[in-house]
Design an enzyme around this catalytic site. Structure first.
Site, PDB file in Angstrom:
ATOM      1  N   GLU A 213       0.746  -1.182  -0.022  1.00 41.47           N
ATOM      2  CA  GLU A 213       0.133  -0.051  -0.002  1.00 41.47           C
ATOM      3  C   GLU A 213       0.804   1.401  -0.140  1.00 41.47           C
ATOM      4  O   GLU A 213       2.073   1.119   0.394  1.00 41.47           O
ATOM      5  CB  GLU A 213      -0.968  -0.161   1.232  1.00 41.47           C
ATOM      6  N   ASP A 214       0.567   2.262  -0.554  1.00 43.01           N
ATOM      7  CA  ASP A 214       1.162   3.581  -0.577  1.00 43.01           C
ATOM      8  C   ASP A 214       1.381   4.241   0.687  1.00 43.01           C
ATOM      9  O   ASP A 214       2.432   4.653   1.108  1.00 43.01           O
ATOM     10  CB  ASP A 214       0.606   4.431  -1.916  1.00 43.01           C
TER      11      ASP A 214
ATOM     12  N   ASP B 234      -3.022   5.858   6.400  1.00 46.19           N
ATOM     13  CA  ASP B 234      -3.849   7.012   6.919  1.00 46.19           C
ATOM     14  C   ASP B 234      -4.540   6.742   8.165  1.00 46.19           C
ATOM     15  O   ASP B 234      -4.174   6.659   9.398  1.00 46.19           O
ATOM     16  CB  ASP B 234      -4.220   7.745   5.698  1.00 46.19           C
TER      17      ASP B 234
ATOM     18  N   PHE C 184      -0.925  16.493   3.505  1.00 47.04           N
ATOM     19  CA  PHE C 184      -1.269  15.646   2.269  1.00 47.04           C
ATOM     20  C   PHE C 184      -0.212  15.633   1.134  1.00 47.04           C
ATOM     21  O   PHE C 184       0.482  16.676   0.786  1.00 47.04           O
ATOM     22  CB  PHE C 184      -2.605  16.367   1.428  1.00 47.04           C
TER      23      PHE C 184
ATOM     24  N   ARG D 223       1.134  11.853 -10.029  1.00 42.94           N
ATOM     25  CA  ARG D 223       1.465  10.269  -9.613  1.00 42.94           C
ATOM     26  C   ARG D 223       3.075   9.929 -10.106  1.00 42.94           C
ATOM     27  O   ARG D 223       3.712   9.235  -9.724  1.00 42.94           O
ATOM     28  CB  ARG D 223       0.753   9.299 -10.347  1.00 42.94           C
TER      29      ARG D 223
END
Ligand code: IMP
Ligand code: MG
Length: 181
Positions: free
Chosen positions: A102-103, A106, A155, A168
């Site tokens: 997963e990136d 959060d 963010f 991206r």
């Protein structure tokens, strides 16, 4: 590609060199943990695609790829907590060593949902690799086994991560200032 050329307002948080060094370390750790075994790397589209491709090329194991796609209901930069599986895995996970890639971790809601889905596939081992961990935002506790960097509550975009599908392809991880959100 210079990040500043794409958008001068973006502030680099983690450079491409720092990312490369950390990904090398994580790949070595995974290679040690699963020495002599095969693994399936399952990327969460689309954000984890860049991380997975870098990680996979340094893992010295017999490895296959798979991808899943999820969306969380909600707009903009907030996750609603309600997750929908848009694309499931193609291959069987039964009895396999699975690493969910997963990136960013959060609130933890997405990975909590995905862990449940994956455990139902009865893997031999399920591990979670997250490039970034935004700890201050956690709502539910998720055990991540391989974490690249812990970051503050900002963010971020780049290295696979987007804002409304943009950024991206940036090679560095950058902070997207509130005025651009
Ligand atoms: P969670 O369910 O709140 O843990 O959401 C995790 C997902 O939200 C990640 O996989 C990302 O797709 C997205 N996300 C959370 N924070 C960021 C960010 O700073 N930049 C880009 N995407 C983010
Ligand atoms: Mg994601």
């Amino acid at each position: 590609m210079a990040t500043e050329a794409v958008s001068p307002q973006l502030k680099v948080l983690i450079t491409r060199e720092q990312i490369a060094r950390r990904v090398t370390e994580l790949s070595a750790e995974i290679s040690r943990d699963f020495a002599g075994q095969s693994i399936i790397l399952v990327g969460v589209l689309k954000g984890a695609a860049v991380f997975l491709s870098d990680l996979a090329r340094q893992v010295t194991l017999d490895a296959t790829f798979d991808f899943i796609s999820v969306s969380s209901y909600g707009e903009g930069t907030e996750s609603s907590g309600e997750v929908r599986l848009n694309k499931d895995v193609d291959s069987s996970m039964d009895g396999k060593n699975v690493i969910l890639v997963e990136d960013i971790l959060d609130t933890g809601l997405t990975l909590t949902y995905l862990r449940k889905v994956f455990l139902a596939h009865k893997p031999r081992v399920l591990k979670i690799a997250a490039l970034l961990d935004k700890k201050p935002r956690r709502i539910v506790d998720v055990p991540a086994d391989y974490v690249g960097f812990t970051i503050p509550d900002e963010f971020v975009v780049g290295y696979g991560m987007d804002y409304a599908e943009r950024y991206r392809n940036l090679p560095d991880i950058c902070i997207l200032p509130p005025e651009l959100q």
